[in-house]
Design a protein around this motif. Structure first.
Motif, short mmCIF file in Angstrom:
data_model
loop_
_atom_site.label_atom_id
_atom_site.label_comp_id
_atom_site.label_asym_id
_atom_site.label_seq_id
_atom_site.Cartn_x
_atom_site.Cartn_y
_atom_site.Cartn_z
N ALA A 87 35.81 41.59 36.56
CA ALA A 87 35.19 40.55 36.02
C ALA A 87 34.70 42.07 34.34
O ALA A 87 34.43 42.92 35.28
N LEU A 88 34.67 41.46 33.23
CA LEU A 88 34.15 42.34 32.22
C LEU A 88 33.66 42.09 31.09
O LEU A 88 34.54 41.21 30.45
N GLU A 89 32.12 42.09 31.22
CA GLU A 89 31.65 41.61 29.87
C GLU A 89 31.74 42.34 29.74
O GLU A 89 31.40 42.60 27.56
N ALA A 147 31.18 35.13 31.25
CA ALA A 147 31.63 33.61 31.71
C ALA A 147 33.53 33.56 32.25
O ALA A 147 33.22 32.34 32.31
N ASP A 148 34.08 33.61 31.33
CA ASP A 148 35.44 33.67 31.99
C ASP A 148 35.92 34.03 32.93
O ASP A 148 36.42 33.03 33.55
N PHE A 149 35.39 35.05 33.43
CA PHE A 149 36.26 35.43 34.64
C PHE A 149 35.54 34.23 35.68
O PHE A 149 35.42 33.60 36.95
N THR A 176 34.30 31.32 35.40
CA THR A 176 34.69 29.79 35.45
C THR A 176 36.40 29.93 35.88
O THR A 176 36.86 29.44 36.67
N LEU A 177 36.78 31.20 35.68
CA LEU A 177 38.98 31.12 35.58
C LEU A 177 39.24 31.27 36.86
O LEU A 177 38.92 30.95 37.83
N SER A 178 37.92 32.40 37.60
CA SER A 178 37.42 32.49 38.99
C SER A 178 37.51 31.64 40.68
O SER A 178 37.70 31.03 41.17
N ARG A 179 36.93 30.85 39.95
CA ARG A 179 36.13 29.33 40.00
C ARG A 179 37.33 28.28 40.76
O ARG A 179 38.01 28.07 41.81
N GLN A 180 38.28 28.56 39.11
CA GLN A 180 39.06 27.62 39.47
C GLN A 180 40.76 27.80 40.24
O GLN A 180 41.58 27.17 40.97
#
Length: 399
Positions: free
Chosen positions: A102-104, A177-179, A181-185
């Motif tokens: 995760a990297l905001e 947010a990208d991490f 979302t993708l990690s949930r997938q």
């Protein structure tokens, strides 16, 4: 142990804090030692010397907004990647294991610290850092003051090697947010998940941030991720620890910490087994793991032989990093390591819980103390997650 033996391991999801570390060797802090005692620099020097004299590392929040600029100008720090998730991902990537962080914070200075093999999320895809465009403001770095047993700091000779982590602001968790979302997938096919970093939040924000973090881990768990580990770290108060643990029950499967962090919660836990079982029962966990300088221990409801292998792997990886100063592709045991007797009974069963422990190959005068706990955690998760679903590698190839 080499990358070739581990290249088929599945994806590890690593959140949820990140920072730039400014590393300083404490024998080189003469400008701090020369500062007036009543000045912020002098007060910081006193704090660092006090901890080094007692052989205490850990993390502190220091009120001095101008501190990073003052130290930057006078101490010539060396910059490195920081944060439990990114550090673990770096270790894993060197061993050929894919890890998504995760990297905001995507400021240029931060992106310069990300190793080439570590993965970031953007636009629904996993990418290496060379494909990421810098953006956002600079957030001050965290200073890491390292000291080595027997090496003088002014007139002080430390009895133990460690490091003091000094934060001059509360960076907060990485709300990427990208991490998320993708990690949930990817959670259904990932090997393991790692979360940490709530200690980077201001005390008054720990409750809100912990709800956010454990909502994510709950989603991973619902998707079928079998091992979700939370690494505790050090906090400004026991109240902050209690607040975050109040939100953790049922959302993670594993909890880890240093022995000093366990003692901060329970000073009676010199022999840690009962305190570890109590934490596991309270939070509905499958395992609790504790690491110290010369040993590591865990309680588990799963196969104790698998747990022992995980502990030994974590210890070996951390020891190798201590000896060489950085994560390595090939894990070796340095000639100078020492094996101390584990100071309590091991291989004990109590009800459904198995308690296992092992001696860690201890390096008395390490090349670095930075990231050793994170390296240990990475090694444990590598072993615990190696029986992940077979379609993990297919998902990675498609991403």
């Amino acid at each position: 142990m080499s990358a070739s033996t581990l290249s088929q391991s599945g994806l590890v999801l690593c959140g949820i804090s990140a920072c730039v570390d400014a590393r300083v060797d404490m024998p080189d802090i003469q400008p701090l030692l020369d500062a007036p005692t009543a000045s912020p620099a002098g007060e910081l020097a006193s704090l660092l010397l006090s901890r080094a004299a007692r052989g205490i590392g850990g993390e502190v929040r220091f009120e001095w907004p101008q501190g990073p600029a003052w130290l930057r100008e006078r101490l010539e720090p060396r910059y490195a990647l920081g944060g439990t998730g990114p550090q673990a991902a770096w270790v894993l990537s060197r061993l050929g294991v894919p890890a998504l962080i995760a990297l905001e914070d995507r400021h240029e200075q931060m992106l310069r610290q990300i190793p080439s093999g570590v993965l970031l999320a953007e636009g629904g895809m996993m990418k290496t850092v060379d494909a990421i465009r810098p953006a956002g403001p600079h957030i001050p770095e965290i200073f890491i003051f390292e000291y080595t047993a027997g090496r003088p700091i002014g007139t002080l000779v430390p009895p133990r090697s460690s490091r003091v982590i000094v934060r001059f602001c509360d960076r907060g968790i990485q709300r990427d947010a990208d991490f998320e979302t993708l990690s949930r997938q990817l959670a259904s096919s990932a090997a393991t998940g790692l979360l940490s970093g709530l200690n980077d939040e201001a005390v008054e924000n720990v409750g809100t941030a912990s709800r956010h973090v454990f909502e994510l881990s709950r989603a991973w768990k619902a998707a079928g991720l079998k091992t979700i580990h939370f690494e505790l770290a050090g906090y400004a108060s026991l109240a902050a620890v209690e607040e975050l643990l109040a939100h953790a029950k049922g959302t993670i499967t594993s909890l880890g910490m240093s022995h000093s962090e366990l003692l901060a919660m329970d000073p009676s836990a010199q022999s840690p087994r009962e305190a570890m079982i109590a934490l596991a029962e309270r939070l509905d966990l499958e395992r609790v793991c504790v690491h110290a300088d010369t040993w590591a221990a865990a309680i588990t409801i799963n196969d104790p032989r698998e747990e022992e292998l995980a502990l030994m792997t974590g210890c070996a990886i951390a020891s190798s990093r201590a000896a060489t100063g950085a994560p390595a592709e090939i894990i070796t045991t340095a000639p100078e390591v020492q094996f101390h007797t584990v100071p309590f009974e091991i291989a004990v069963r109590k009800g459904r819980w198995a308690f296992v422990a092992c001696a860690s190959p201890y390096v008395e005068k390490p090349a670095t103390t930075l990231g050793l706990g994170d390296s240990f955690t990475a090694g444990c998760l590598l072993m615990l997650g190696r029986h992940s679903p077979a379609d993990t590698r297919t998902a990675l190839k498609q991403a």
